[in-house]
Design a protein around this motif. Structure first.
Motif, PDB file in Angstrom:
ATOM      1  N   ALA C   4       0.855  -1.193   0.000  1.00 47.52           N
ATOM      2  CA  ALA C   4       0.000   0.000   0.000  1.00 47.52           C
ATOM      3  C   ALA C   4       0.888   1.239   0.000  1.00 47.52           C
ATOM      4  CB  ALA C   4      -0.896   0.001   1.234  1.00 47.52           C
ATOM      5  N   HIS C   5       0.434   2.266  -0.695  1.00 43.04           N
ATOM      6  CA  HIS C   5       1.109   3.566  -0.671  1.00 43.04           C
ATOM      7  C   HIS C   5       0.227   4.580   0.040  1.00 43.04           C
ATOM      8  CE1 HIS C   5       4.441   2.800  -3.495  1.00 43.04           C
ATOM      9  NE2 HIS C   5       3.605   2.042  -4.174  1.00 43.04           N
ATOM     10  N   GLY C   6       0.866   5.490   0.767  1.00 43.18           N
ATOM     11  CA  GLY C   6       0.135   6.559   1.422  1.00 43.18           C
ATOM     12  C   GLY C   6       0.954   7.833   1.424  1.00 43.18           C
ATOM     13  N   GLU C   7       0.366   8.901   1.933  1.00 42.89           N
ATOM     14  CA  GLU C   7       1.083  10.178   1.990  1.00 42.89           C
ATOM     15  C   GLU C   7       0.569  10.977   3.172  1.00 42.89           C
ATOM     16  OE1 GLU C   7       1.217  12.138  -1.772  1.00 42.89           O
ATOM     17  OE2 GLU C   7       2.055  13.980  -0.941  1.00 42.89           O
ATOM     18  N   LEU C   8       1.485  11.579   3.895  1.00 40.69           N
ATOM     19  CA  LEU C   8       1.113  12.511   4.960  1.00 40.69           C
ATOM     20  C   LEU C   8       1.536  13.909   4.548  1.00 40.69           C
ATOM     21  CD1 LEU C   8       2.388  10.812   8.258  1.00 40.69           C
ATOM     22  CD2 LEU C   8       0.103  10.664   7.247  1.00 40.69           C
ATOM     23  N   LYS C   9       0.720  14.884   4.894  1.00 43.97           N
ATOM     24  CA  LYS C   9       1.148  16.278   4.764  1.00 43.97           C
ATOM     25  C   LYS C   9       1.333  16.815   6.169  1.00 43.97           C
ATOM     26  CE  LYS C   9      -0.944  16.913   0.288  1.00 43.97           C
ATOM     27  NZ  LYS C   9      -1.930  17.586  -0.564  1.00 43.97           N
ATOM     28  N   VAL C  10       2.518  17.274   6.450  1.00 45.39           N
ATOM     29  CA  VAL C  10       2.858  17.715   7.800  1.00 45.39           C
ATOM     30  C   VAL C  10       3.118  19.220   7.776  1.00 45.39           C
ATOM     31  CG1 VAL C  10       4.441  17.388   9.751  1.00 45.39           C
ATOM     32  CG2 VAL C  10       3.886  15.452   8.239  1.00 45.39           C
ATOM     33  N   ALA C  11       2.288  19.962   8.470  1.00 38.54           N
ATOM     34  CA  ALA C  11       2.457  21.422   8.544  1.00 38.54           C
ATOM     35  C   ALA C  11       3.429  21.741   9.672  1.00 38.54           C
ATOM     36  CB  ALA C  11       1.104  22.080   8.799  1.00 38.54           C
ATOM     37  N   THR C  12       4.532  22.368   9.326  1.00 41.27           N
ATOM     38  CA  THR C  12       5.522  22.727  10.345  1.00 41.27           C
ATOM     39  C   THR C  12       5.479  24.232  10.594  1.00 41.27           C
ATOM     40  OG1 THR C  12       7.291  22.995   8.711  1.00 41.27           O
ATOM     41  CG2 THR C  12       7.013  20.796   9.677  1.00 41.27           C
ATOM     42  N   ARG C  13       5.883  24.601  11.790  1.00 37.83           N
ATOM     43  CA  ARG C  13       5.850  26.012  12.192  1.00 37.83           C
ATOM     44  C   ARG C  13       7.221  26.391  12.738  1.00 37.83           C
ATOM     45  NH1 ARG C  13       2.407  22.806  14.142  1.00 37.83           N
ATOM     46  NH2 ARG C  13       3.504  22.828  16.140  1.00 37.83           N
ATOM     47  N   GLY C  14       8.213  26.299  11.863  1.00 42.94           N
ATOM     48  CA  GLY C  14       9.565  26.659  12.282  1.00 42.94           C
ATOM     49  C   GLY C  14      10.389  25.452  12.674  1.00 42.94           C
ATOM     50  N   LYS C  15      11.674  25.713  12.890  1.00 43.12           N
ATOM     51  CA  LYS C  15      12.634  24.662  13.230  1.00 43.12           C
ATOM     52  C   LYS C  15      12.147  23.804  14.388  1.00 43.12           C
ATOM     53  CE  LYS C  15      16.697  27.496  12.219  1.00 43.12           C
ATOM     54  NZ  LYS C  15      17.262  26.785  11.073  1.00 43.12           N
ATOM     55  N   GLY C  16      12.421  22.508  14.304  1.00 38.22           N
ATOM     56  CA  GLY C  16      12.086  21.643  15.428  1.00 38.22           C
ATOM     57  C   GLY C  16      11.638  20.273  14.987  1.00 38.22           C
ATOM     58  N   PHE C 121      11.879  16.368  11.101  1.00 35.98           N
ATOM     59  CA  PHE C 121      12.828  17.354  11.640  1.00 35.98           C
ATOM     60  C   PHE C 121      12.847  18.544  10.666  1.00 35.98           C
ATOM     61  CE2 PHE C 121      17.357  17.307  13.797  1.00 35.98           C
ATOM     62  CZ  PHE C 121      17.100  18.551  14.343  1.00 35.98           C
ATOM     63  N   GLU C 122      12.155  19.597  11.059  1.00 38.72           N
ATOM     64  CA  GLU C 122      12.084  20.796  10.206  1.00 38.72           C
ATOM     65  C   GLU C 122      13.320  21.653  10.445  1.00 38.72           C
ATOM     66  OE1 GLU C 122      11.633  23.041   7.581  1.00 38.72           O
ATOM     67  OE2 GLU C 122       9.658  22.078   7.738  1.00 38.72           O
ATOM     68  N   HIS C 123      13.979  22.034   9.374  1.00 36.81           N
ATOM     69  CA  HIS C 123      15.207  22.827   9.499  1.00 36.81           C
ATOM     70  C   HIS C 123      15.025  24.285   9.069  1.00 36.81           C
ATOM     71  CE1 HIS C 123      17.092  19.060  10.361  1.00 36.81           C
ATOM     72  NE2 HIS C 123      16.778  18.572   9.191  1.00 36.81           N
ATOM     73  N   ARG C 124      13.878  24.607   8.466  1.00 32.63           N
ATOM     74  CA  ARG C 124      13.660  25.978   7.997  1.00 32.63           C
ATOM     75  C   ARG C 124      12.864  26.789   9.019  1.00 32.63           C
ATOM     76  NH1 ARG C 124      14.284  27.506   2.114  1.00 32.63           N
ATOM     77  NH2 ARG C 124      15.030  29.194   3.430  1.00 32.63           N
ATOM     78  N   ILE C 125      13.006  28.084   8.925  1.00 30.13           N
ATOM     79  CA  ILE C 125      12.381  28.994   9.896  1.00 30.13           C
ATOM     80  C   ILE C 125      10.893  29.204   9.592  1.00 30.13           C
ATOM     81  CG2 ILE C 125      12.368  31.385  10.713  1.00 30.13           C
ATOM     82  CD1 ILE C 125      15.465  31.376  10.126  1.00 30.13           C
ATOM     83  N   GLN C 126      10.576  29.404   8.321  1.00 27.04           N
ATOM     84  CA  GLN C 126       9.201  29.717   7.929  1.00 27.04           C
ATOM     85  C   GLN C 126       8.321  28.461   7.941  1.00 27.04           C
ATOM     86  OE1 GLN C 126       8.028  32.780   7.441  1.00 27.04           O
ATOM     87  NE2 GLN C 126      10.086  33.493   8.011  1.00 27.04           N
ATOM     88  N   PRO C 127       7.011  28.619   8.182  1.00 26.65           N
ATOM     89  CA  PRO C 127       6.099  27.474   8.102  1.00 26.65           C
ATOM     90  C   PRO C 127       6.151  26.811   6.722  1.00 26.65           C
ATOM     91  CG  PRO C 127       5.000  29.357   9.100  1.00 26.65           C
ATOM     92  CD  PRO C 127       6.319  29.865   8.582  1.00 26.65           C
ATOM     93  N   GLN C 128       6.066  25.485   6.740  1.00 27.98           N
ATOM     94  CA  GLN C 128       6.135  24.700   5.511  1.00 27.98           C
ATOM     95  C   GLN C 128       5.090  23.599   5.564  1.00 27.98           C
ATOM     96  OE1 GLN C 128       8.616  25.421   3.250  1.00 27.98           O
ATOM     97  NE2 GLN C 128       9.746  26.855   4.563  1.00 27.98           N
ATOM     98  N   VAL C 129       4.701  23.102   4.390  1.00 25.60           N
ATOM     99  CA  VAL C 129       3.931  21.853   4.340  1.00 25.60           C
ATOM    100  C   VAL C 129       4.852  20.787   3.770  1.00 25.60           C
ATOM    101  CG1 VAL C 129       1.933  20.636   3.411  1.00 25.60           C
ATOM    102  CG2 VAL C 129       1.743  23.044   4.072  1.00 25.60           C
ATOM    103  N   ARG C 130       5.121  19.776   4.568  1.00 29.24           N
ATOM    104  CA  ARG C 130       6.087  18.739   4.193  1.00 29.24           C
ATOM    105  C   ARG C 130       5.360  17.477   3.749  1.00 29.24           C
ATOM    106  NH1 ARG C 130      10.476  21.491   3.012  1.00 29.24           N
ATOM    107  NH2 ARG C 130      11.470  22.515   4.808  1.00 29.24           N
TER     108      ARG C 130
END
Lengths: 139, 139, 139
Positions: C4-16, C121-130
């Motif tokens: 099975a294949h799946g996908e998560l979208k993870v909203a990050t809010r800065g490094k961490g 592990f988010e390395h960027r400062i700005q919010p991202q969707v990973r």
């Protein structure tokens, strides 16, 4: 296509690299799967896995020394100190190396290069029993 | 469900990142497996794998420079020096990056992000031929 | 054997470090595969994956701080600076950690150790969707 699960218990005696290639190879050979993919997963966050040179023991010594210097114990700004001065460095060294590694299996054996061995990299000072999961899929 | 094994030989010409995405993709497309999991494994301990940005070549340059500074050659306390001043740093840089990486395959292609490429990260100075195993399982 | 294949979208809010264990476990439990191998792959080169301790939040804090110090922003010799002072450090931190991790699945659940969690592990400062790809193979 079939699969198998296994588990190794690795007794460590302080910081350093523990060669588990022989035990892993033995388990693979017992699974009646000649061709496939082996996955090795360590269930800890203060010990890790690495594939490194199996010849000169100085390689393991220098590798351990490098990590001791890169992530020193008693780093003054660490907050996570309640489990001992070697615990936070262990987590960082674990994240800098590998929790999991997969190796193709061909002709019933691990597809390692001539000079490669699989190591449990113990980061803690006190003796531990480390649990390593094995998974093999193939035919 | 079926599987396939392959091998790439990658000729390197000194330290740096060598993009193997095109060769890996070509091999995957030749396997008649549209959906599954690709595993890439490098059979060396002085070269490694990493997935990094495929756009600005300065990323590769800065990455190489970072590792040169983090693990300098001629580090005075290294004991493993018989194979050259670049050998022990190569082992450490290899352990800090990856010996193996797996990528989901979907619709007959690698599930890489837009900006991702697969690199062999050569850590030695002299030209080498690096052996990379490929394993694909799926349907 | 099935997959099975799946996908998560993870909203990050800065490094961490962002714990995705619950979402990953939920997806695995929905796949009707009790035994097999789960692979998690992040489609980015400025965010990565790591398996780390799930208990004391200071571990994540110290881990983030370590990487900030190991790969500082505004390093004067970086050439790749057009995407911001946090971009090149993000690429390096990503290469030092993991783009992919695989975990054996047993009895319908992830084979994680008691104290392990899976983090983006988010390395960027700005919010991202990973975007995180999931692949499960087994039976």
């Amino acid at each position: 296509m079939k699969q198998a699960h296994g588990e190794l218990k690795v007794a460590t005696r302080g910081k350093g690299l523990y060669d588990v290639t022989r035990e892993v190879r033995k388990w693979v050979r017992g699974q009646q799967i000649q061709s496939g993919l082996l996955t090795i997963f360590i269930q800890h966050t203060s010990a890790s896995l690495t594939i490194q040179e199996n010849a000169d023991p100085d390689v393991r010594g220098d590798l351990g020394e490098f990590f001791k210097r890169l992530v020193p114990e008693n780093t003054p700004w660490f907050r996570h100190t309640t489990e001992g001065s070697d615990d936070m460095p262990s987590h960082i060294r674990s994240t800098l190396t590998s929790t999991q590694v997969s190796v193709p299996v061909r002709s019933g054996d691990l597809g390692l290069g001539t000079w490669q061995a699989i190591y449990v990299f113990e980061h803690r000072i006190q003796p531990q029993v480390r649990h390593v999961l094995l998974h093999l899929i193939g035919e």
